[in-house]
Design an enzyme around this catalytic site. Structure first.
Site, PDB file in Angstrom:
ATOM      1  N   ASP A 112      16.659  58.091 115.759  1.00 46.32           N
ATOM      2  CA  ASP A 112      15.167  58.260 115.136  1.00 46.32           C
ATOM      3  C   ASP A 112      14.687  57.321 116.361  1.00 46.32           C
ATOM      4  OD1 ASP A 112      12.862  58.524 113.914  1.00 46.32           O
ATOM      5  OD2 ASP A 112      13.472  56.801 112.854  1.00 46.32           O
ATOM      6  N   ASP A 153      16.237  55.205 109.960  1.00 45.38           N
ATOM      7  CA  ASP A 153      15.938  54.166 109.039  1.00 45.38           C
ATOM      8  C   ASP A 153      15.138  54.614 107.940  1.00 45.38           C
ATOM      9  OD1 ASP A 153      13.810  54.346 110.581  1.00 45.38           O
ATOM     10  OD2 ASP A 153      13.207  52.197 110.391  1.00 45.38           O
ATOM     11  N   ASP A 178      15.044  60.564 107.709  1.00 44.24           N
ATOM     12  CA  ASP A 178      16.374  60.447 108.397  1.00 44.24           C
ATOM     13  C   ASP A 178      17.508  60.777 107.583  1.00 44.24           C
ATOM     14  OD1 ASP A 178      15.201  59.926 110.960  1.00 44.24           O
ATOM     15  OD2 ASP A 178      15.010  57.820 110.134  1.00 44.24           O
TER      16      ASP A 178
END
Length: 702
Positions: free
Chosen positions: A394, A593, A597
């Site tokens: 990410d 995080d 995700d």
């Protein structure tokens, strides 16, 4: 919760409603919810894990106490040890305690073996069950023959039964304790929805009802600052909604009649009425939960090295045991000798060391990891990580800080300094809670500036803010698009330089003329580039996944030197990306995080969560980077490689000696006068146990 920020915002003054409390437990409000199936099963799975670990601990200590008398009153494979003694009736004490040990202490292994055999995949539990069952049944037979029939004395295996059960319980407890993780991602996802909703009644009023009673087609009122209770379509009103739970980026998305909203997102400053299109059991959040749940179930089926070794050892033990029984009986016609040979093979095939070979390494590895800021929640991640060849990451919060900061302030007027530009901009931004506004206010505070008062502040939808400063000047803070639209000249080369570095650039206008600019950006984390360099050195492909648009993603990728990246990624898109790499035969690691995700963290072969991220991401991951430093991923890969090497070594020490011991115990060298005695087998087992313990302690990460 750490907010993810978007670094190519068009500047505006809309209100960003606080997300404080999104992760706060609302158990008392959710007792009446119809919980989603996956949420229930996930929570039950976690509770079952904790209860099982507590049960193993209790069983271990109870069995340890019961084992002491057995060790004192019975010989080890026929060897009378110096500390052992007997008294009239001591054999009955040993029988009674061994029976309790077998049925009470052996129960976890019986249940595990039942499941393995049901799945036609015998592994560690089946091997342990085979060893303790052979020990107990034969020892019971030997006890009866020795006590009531007074024939040739038969050796029993009560000593081996007791120690095998205690050591195997200890090994499983050590391993579960080492990787125990608190919380559950699915349960926390269910808590993102509010406990109730305001529903339109036939008389035109609104009544608050429990969320479990909400149904498709009803009209719901959502007030400013409230969570959206369900998926729906806006009927009336306008507002902006924070959908960071979906996109991962703190976007204030404008909503008006006809637009869709997502249950669990956060309403801004306006009120909305919506028509429900999906409830807590059929809405978008439920689908995300299903992705997480199904991914976790599939990954839980992954086989460990010790399971593979145990399976082959089980087949070898059964085959060798039956062969020794048949051959010895064919040669000697003595059923007692034949059974003794078979049982010796089965007992030796389940060495004590095998039960400790992996748990001791895992315990040592998780301890070393914790010292380095790595929380390892899943042992399988240690075995899988050395095989990883694609790392998907990410962007916001992982590769970047996730916080907008003022990176540059420039004045176009000689009479104005940087502080004047910041002060004027802050005056307009005082009433705004937009992420860009927040960073300007923070910059003013750090410069110890008191923003000039402004009045008549108005929002230019999607373009910026205007207002009147206390000295009477008309001020505006706007985007480059606004300047282009109104043909206001500015330095496009300067703008291109800053925006090309990934910054959001806002221009300050005073009396309609550009007075200066403020560049803001989500800064690249210090450990991001070393991480990418380290992955390249390991021949691992890095891929960036982000909810940002293509232009913003391209800028960040360029700054990092990343070739592979994907933009506009929703949770299901990230999970699909992981699936695609799996279909290509790749072994994947996902690093993230945010809530968005969670499905991809659960789906990846190894899920790594940033410690400063959401609870949901952390609880969906196999490993947590406590210090939120992306460079720690390299430390984890190094730890995993060395841990796996130790695991392989211990498996060889713990089970490899069977390559020699089982054939000898079966009597392959009997024709030349050599038979491995049970006593010699016991010595080998003890030696291998000591070796695996010492070898585990020697695990170090430099």
């Amino acid at each position: 919760m750490q907010h993810k920020q978007k670094n190519n915002h068009e500047h505006h003054g809309g209100t960003t409603a606080s997300m404080e409390g999104m992760n706060r437990s609302t158990m008392e409000n959710h007792t009446g919810h119809k919980e989603m199936d996956q949420g229930n099963s996930g929570h039950a799975e976690h509770m079952g894990h904790m209860e099982h670990m507590t049960d193993l601990k209790r069983k271990f200590f109870v069995c340890l106490i019961l084992t002491v008398p057995v060790l004192l009153f019975s010989p080890m494979m026929g060897i009378q040890l110096p500390f052992q003694f007997t008294f009239p009736g001591s054999e009955w004490v040993v029988l009674g305690l061994s029976t309790i040990l077998f049925f009470y202490g052996g129960m976890p292994f019986f249940m595990g073996a039942k499941q393995e055999l049901k799945e036609r995949s015998p592994a560690m539990m089946t091997l342990i069950t085979l060893g303790i069952s052979a020990s107990y049944i034969y020892s019971l037979y030997a006890f009866v023959m020795n006590t009531f029939f007074h024939g040739p004395h038969l050796m029993d295996f009560f000593w081996e039964l007791a120690t095998l059960i205690v050591i195997m319980l200890l090994g499983h407890w050590i391993e579960m304790k080492a990787v125990a993780g608190a919380g559950d991602a699915l349960k926390k996802m269910a808590e993102l929805l509010p406990a109730q909703a305001s529903v339109l009644q036939p008389d035109g009023s609104y009544a608050v009802i429990p969320l479990r009673d909400l149904s498709v087609g009803q009209t719901v009122l959502i007030k400013a600052g409230e969570k959206v209770p369900s998926d729906g379509t806006v009927l009336n009103g306008s507002s902006s909604i924070n959908e960071s739970m979906v996109t991962g980026e703190a976007r204030e998305v404008p909503k008006k009649a006809g637009d869709k909203v997502i249950g669990g997102s956060l309403n801004g400053s306006g009120s909305l009425t919506i028509t429900v299109t999906g409830t807590g059991e059929s809405g978008y959040l439920a689908r995300v939960m299903q992705l997480v749940g199904s991914a976790r179930q599939e990954k839980s089926r992954a086989e460990t090295m010790s399971d593979r070794v145990a399976r082959w050892l089980f087949y070898v033990a059964v085959g060798a045991g039956l062969a020794s029984l048949i051959i010895w009986y064919a040669v000697t016609r003595d059923i007692s000798t034949s059974i003794t040979r078979m049982v010796t093979v089965l007992v030796i095939a389940c060495p004590h060391a095998l039960g400790l070979a992996i748990p001791l390494v895992v315990a040592r590895s998780t301890s070393l990891g914790a010292r380095s800021g790595l929380l390892i929640r899943n042992r399988k991640a240690l075995e899988t990580a050395p095989k990883v060849n694609v790392v998907l990451m990410d962007k916001t919060g992982t590769l970047t800080e996730g916080n907008f900061r003022v990176s540059a302030v420039r004045s176009f007027d000689r009479k104005l300094g940087e502080n004047d530009i910041v002060s004027a901009a802050a005056a307009l931004e005082t009433a705004s809670s937009h992420p860009l506004a927040a960073s300007i206010m923070k910059e003013a505070a750090e410069r110890q500036l008191k923003p000039a008062a402004a009045k008549d502040v108005k929002v230019l939808a999607g373009e910026g803010l205007t207002g009147c400063l206390e000295d009477g000047r008309e001020a505006a803070i706007v985007s480059a698009a606004y300047l282009d639209k109104h043909s206001i000249p500015y330095s496009k080369s300067e703008y291109a330089e800053l925006s090309g570095n990934g910054y959001s650039v806002s221009f300050l206008l005073l009396d309609g003329k550009p007075a200066g600019l403020i560049a803001q950006g989500d800064e690249i984390k210090a450990g991001a580039k070393p991480l990418l360099e380290g992955l390249a050195a390991r021949h691992i492909i890095p891929v960036m996944l982000t909810g940002d648009n293509q232009a913003a993603a391209e800028k960040t990728a360029g700054l990092l030197g990343l070739k592979d990246y994907r933009a506009d990624m929703l949770p299901e898109n990230k999970e699909t990306a992981v699936r695609e790499y799996h279909e290509q035969g790749k072994v994947t690691m996902m690093v993230g995080d945010g809530i968005n995700d969670a499905p991809s963290l659960a789906r990846a072969d190894v899920g790594v969560a940033i410690g400063a991220g959401t609870d949901i991401a952390v609880n969906s991951a196999d490993v947590v980077l406590v210090k939120s430093d992306p460079e720690d991923i390299l430390a984890f890969l190094t730890l995993a490689k060395k841990t796996t090497r130790k695991m392989v070594q211990n498996l060889w020490w713990g089970a490899g000696y069977n390559i020699i011991a089982i054939p000898l115990a079966a009597g392959v060298l009997a024709p030349v006068g050599f038979i491995l005695s049970p006593a010699a087998g016991a010595v080998l087992m003890s030696l291998s146990t000591i070796i695996v313990a010492v070898n585990a302690i020697l695990l170090k990460v430099k």
